[in-house]
Design a protein around this motif. Structure first.
Motif, PDB file in Angstrom:
ATOM      1  N   ALA A   1      -5.455   4.361  -4.029  1.00  7.29           N
ATOM      2  CA  ALA A   1      -5.247   5.395  -5.070  1.00  7.29           C
ATOM      3  C   ALA A   1      -6.485   6.666  -4.900  1.00  7.29           C
ATOM      4  CB  ALA A   1      -6.048   4.669  -6.397  1.00  7.29           C
ATOM      5  N   ILE A   2      -7.794   6.135  -4.128  1.00  9.87           N
ATOM      6  CA  ILE A   2      -8.546   7.426  -3.832  1.00  9.87           C
ATOM      7  C   ILE A   2      -8.096   8.376  -3.019  1.00  9.87           C
ATOM      8  CG2 ILE A   2     -10.772   7.747  -2.746  1.00  9.87           C
ATOM      9  CD1 ILE A   2     -11.735   4.927  -4.048  1.00  9.87           C
TER      10      ILE A   2
ATOM     11  N   PHE B   1      -7.558  -4.666  -3.561  1.00  8.83           N
ATOM     12  CA  PHE B   1      -8.648  -3.802  -3.275  1.00  8.83           C
ATOM     13  C   PHE B   1      -7.803  -2.555  -2.503  1.00  8.83           C
ATOM     14  CE2 PHE B   1     -11.408  -2.765   0.346  1.00  8.83           C
ATOM     15  CZ  PHE B   1     -12.564  -2.885  -0.287  1.00  8.83           C
ATOM     16  N   LEU B   2      -6.793  -2.831  -1.659  1.00  6.81           N
ATOM     17  CA  LEU B   2      -6.196  -1.437  -0.997  1.00  6.81           C
ATOM     18  C   LEU B   2      -5.334  -0.820  -1.792  1.00  6.81           C
ATOM     19  CD1 LEU B   2      -5.502  -3.460   2.321  1.00  6.81           C
ATOM     20  CD2 LEU B   2      -7.081  -2.104   2.077  1.00  6.81           C
ATOM     21  N   GLY B   3      -4.243  -1.460  -2.504  1.00 12.74           N
ATOM     22  CA  GLY B   3      -3.210  -0.578  -3.257  1.00 12.74           C
ATOM     23  C   GLY B   3      -3.732   0.002  -4.491  1.00 12.74           C
ATOM     24  N   ASN B   4      -4.533  -0.893  -5.235  1.00 12.44           N
ATOM     25  CA  ASN B   4      -5.038  -0.256  -6.508  1.00 12.44           C
ATOM     26  C   ASN B   4      -6.820   0.383  -6.534  1.00 12.44           C
ATOM     27  OD1 ASN B   4      -2.942  -1.597  -7.127  1.00 12.44           O
ATOM     28  ND2 ASN B   4      -3.625  -1.918  -9.488  1.00 12.44           N
TER      29      ASN B   4
ATOM     30  N   ASP C   1       3.304   5.689  -5.756  1.00  8.54           N
ATOM     31  CA  ASP C   1       3.066   5.541  -7.239  1.00  8.54           C
ATOM     32  C   ASP C   1       1.665   6.687  -7.661  1.00  8.54           C
ATOM     33  OD1 ASP C   1       3.732   4.994 -10.050  1.00  8.54           O
ATOM     34  OD2 ASP C   1       1.900   3.606  -9.968  1.00  8.54           O
ATOM     35  N   TRP C   2       0.701   6.345  -7.124  1.00 13.19           N
ATOM     36  CA  TRP C   2      -0.529   7.101  -7.280  1.00 13.19           C
ATOM     37  C   TRP C   2      -0.250   8.497  -7.021  1.00 13.19           C
ATOM     38  CZ3 TRP C   2      -3.542   5.107 -10.230  1.00 13.19           C
ATOM     39  CH2 TRP C   2      -4.129   3.312 -10.267  1.00 13.19           C
TER      40      TRP C   2
ATOM     41  N   SER D   1       0.914  -1.238   0.082  1.00 19.34           N
ATOM     42  CA  SER D   1      -0.066   0.057   0.181  1.00 19.34           C
ATOM     43  C   SER D   1       0.826   1.227   0.001  1.00 19.34           C
ATOM     44  CB  SER D   1      -1.067  -0.016   1.285  1.00 19.34           C
ATOM     45  OG  SER D   1      -1.903  -0.958   1.235  1.00 19.34           O
ATOM     46  N   LEU D   2       2.011   1.023   0.976  1.00 17.24           N
ATOM     47  CA  LEU D   2       2.867   2.459   0.861  1.00 17.24           C
ATOM     48  C   LEU D   2       3.722   2.514  -0.546  1.00 17.24           C
ATOM     49  CD1 LEU D   2       4.444   1.798   4.486  1.00 17.24           C
ATOM     50  CD2 LEU D   2       3.290   3.854   3.595  1.00 17.24           C
TER      51      LEU D   2
END
Length: 445
Positions: free
Chosen positions: A179-180, A172-175, A53-54, A47-48
Motif C-alpha cells: 500500500a505504501i 503485512f505485505l499486501g495491506n 487495488d491500492w 501482493s500483486l
C-alpha cells in the motif's frame, strides 16, 4: 504540525523494524520447504492483486472530478460500486465455490482490468459500468483468494497453525508495504512524470495481468461443493442455513460487518477530521503513515498467533475496545496531534484484525460454502456503507465517529460471546471425561 507527521511516521517505522528484527524462536513457526514455496507463491500473487487495488484508491475521486463531475454524481458512482458488491457479490461467491476458486481469482483479474480500462472514458455511463465491475471484483478479492488458500493449504496436508503465518504475512505485505509503495508509485506517475490521473489505473491493470499469469501457470483448482445438482438458490439456502444454525458463524459475520463498516466509514471521515476548515494536509504522507501503523498491527498479530496463548478469540476483545476508544478522540478533543495518534492506533487495530479474522474464518466457516458465506457477511457491510455515503452530509462528524465507536464496542461484546461458546465443546468433553473417569477431576486439581 508537518514536523509531527514526520515524527509519527519515523516512530512507527522504527517500531515495525524493531518488532520484525527482534522475533525469537517463540515468535517464529518452524515450517517445511514445501510450505515455504507454497506460501511465497501466494504472497507474490496476493501482493500483486493488492497493488492493483491500492494504486486505484487514492485517484478514483480525483479522476472523476477532472472529468467535470460534481460531488453528487461522484457519490452516485461510489454507491454503485458498493451496491454492485452487495447485489452480485454473493452470486459470484457461490459460483466460486461451485465452479472453482482459481477460476474466480482469474475472473477477479479480468473484471478489475476491464474496470481500469473504463477509466479512460469521460462518459458517465461507461464510468458507471466500471464501478459495477469494480464492485464485483472487490467481492472476489475478499473471498475467492482466501477460500482458495485455505482449501489448498488443507489439501496439501500442511499444519493448521502454518495458515496463520500466511495470513499475517499477506496483511503485512499486501495491506502494509504494498500500500505504501503503491501510493508512492502512483504519486510518481501522476505528479513527477505528469502522466495524468488515469496512469495509476493503467499501472494497476499491468500488475493484475502479471498476477493472473502467475495464477494460470502455477495454481491448481479447488472447489467448495462440487456437486452438479445444486443450483445457486440451493447454495444460497445452504449458506443461510449454516449461518442461522451455527451461532459461531453468525457471530463471526456480525463482528466482521461491524468492524469493516466502522473501518470504511473512517476512510471517509479522517480527512475532514484532520482538516475541518479545508486546511492543506499531506494526504499521501498521512495515508502512508496509516499503512505503517497497519503493518505494525499485522506484525503484532503474527507474534500473537504464533503462540498458543492468548487465543485469537481472547485478544480480539481487547483490540475492539482499543479501536473503539481510539475513534472517540475526535469527539472529545480538537487537538489534531492527539487525533492523528488515535487514528494510527485504530489502523494498528486494523492490522491485527485482518489476519485474526482470517484465522477465525478458517476455523468456523464450512469449506463447502466458504466463498458464499463470506460474501453473505459483506451484504450488511455494503448496505451500511451505501447509507453512510448517501447521508454523509446529514450528520455532524462527531456523531459519525460516535456511531463507529459504539459499533466497535458491540463487536467486542459479540467477540466475548464467540469465545464463550467456542469453549463449550472443550468443557463438555472434560465433563464427559470426568463421568467416565472420576480420577480425571482429581488430576485436574
Amino acid at each position: 504540525m508537518e514536523l509531527f507527521y514526520f515524527v509519527v511516521f519515523g516512530a512507527l517505522g522504527a517500531l515495525v523494524a524493531a518488532l520484525e528484527l527482534s522475533k525469537n524462536s517463540k515468535d517464529r513457526i518452524n515450517t517445511s520447504s514445501a510450505f515455504n514455496s507454497f506460501k511465497n507463491n501466494y504472497l507474490v500473487v496476493y501482493s500483486l492483486m493488492m497493488a492493483g487495488d491500492w494504486l486505484q484508491g487514492p485517484y478514483v475521486y480525483y479522476l472523476y472530478s477532472t472529468y467535470g463531475f460534481g460531488k453528487g454524481e461522484i457519490g452516485q458512482l461510489f454507491i454503485a460500486g458498493f451496491g454492485s458488491s452487495m447485489l452480485f457479490g454473493t452470486i459470484v461467491g457461490s459460483l466460486a465455490d461451485k465452479q472453482g476458486r482459481r477460476r474466480a481469482c482469474v475472473t477477479y483479474c479480468i473484471t478489475y482490468i476491464l474496470s481500469c480500462v473504463t477509466k479512460h472514458s469521460p462518459q458517465y455511463k461507461i464510468l458507471m459500468v466500471g464501478r459495477v465491475l469494480g464492485g464485483i471484483a472487490t467481492s472476489l478479492l475478499f473471498s475467492a483468494f482466501e477460500s482458495w488458500l485455505v482449501a489448498e493449504h488443507n489439501k496439501r496436508g500442511f499444519e493448521q497453525q502454518w495458515l496463520s503465518l500466511t495470513f499475517s504475512k499477506a496483511i503485512f505485505l499486501g495491506n502494509g508495504l504494498v500500500a505504501i509503495l503503491a501510493g508512492l508509485f502512483g504519486n510518481v506517475l501522476v505528479d513527477s512524470l505528469s502522466l495524468g490521473p488515469v496512469a495509476p489505473f493503467d499501472a494497476a491493470a499491468i500488475f493484475l495481468a502479471i498476477g493472473m499469469a502467475i495464477i494460470l501457470s502455477s495454481w491448481t483448482e479447488n472447489f467448495g461443493d462440487p456437486s452438479e445438482n445444486k443450483d445457486l438458490l440451493t447454495q444460497f439456502r445452504g449458506a443461510a442455513v449454516a449461518i442461522a444454525s451455527d451461532e459461531k458463524i453468525a457471530l463471526l459475520g456480525a463482528i466482521q460487518s461491524l468492524f469493516e463498516g466502522s473501518m470504511y466509514t473512517f476512510v471517509f471521515l479522517w480527512t475532514p477530521a484532520l482538516s475541518p476548515n479545508d486546511e492543506e494536509i499531506p494526504h499521501g504522507f498521512i495515508f502512508a503513515t496509516f499503512m505503517l501503523a497497519s503493518m505494525l498491527g499485522s506484525s503484532l498479530a503474527s507474534r500473537l498467533m504464533a503462540r498458543s496463548s492468548p487465543r485469537v478469540e481472547s485478544y480480539m476483545q481487547i483490540v475492539f475496545v482499543i479501536s473503539s476508544a481510539s475513534l472517540t478522540l475526535p469527539i472529545i478533543t480538537n487537538v489534531r496531534c492527539l487525533q492523528l495518534l488515535g487514528f494510527c492506533t485504530f489502523e494498528a487495530c486494523v492490522g491485527i484484525f485482518w489476519p485474526s479474522i482470517m484465522k477465525m474464518r478458517s476455523q468456523y466457516i464450512p469449506e463447502e460454502a466458504r466463498s458464499t458465506i463470506m460474501n453473505f457477511f459483506r451484504i450488511p457491510l455494503n448496505i451500511f456503507v451505501c447509507i453512510v455515503l448517501y447521508n454523509v452530509d446529514a450528520f455532524p462528524i462527531t456523531v459519525m465517529f460516535g456511531m463507529c465507536s459504539i459499533f466497535l464496542l458491540v463487536a467486542s461484546i459479540l467477540q466475548r460471546r464467540l469465545m464463550a461458546i467456542s469453549d463449550k465443546p472443550k468443557m463438555e468433553n472434560w465433563t464427559a471425561m470426568k463421568e467416565r473417569d472420576p480420577e480425571a477431576e482429581a488430576l485436574n486439581d
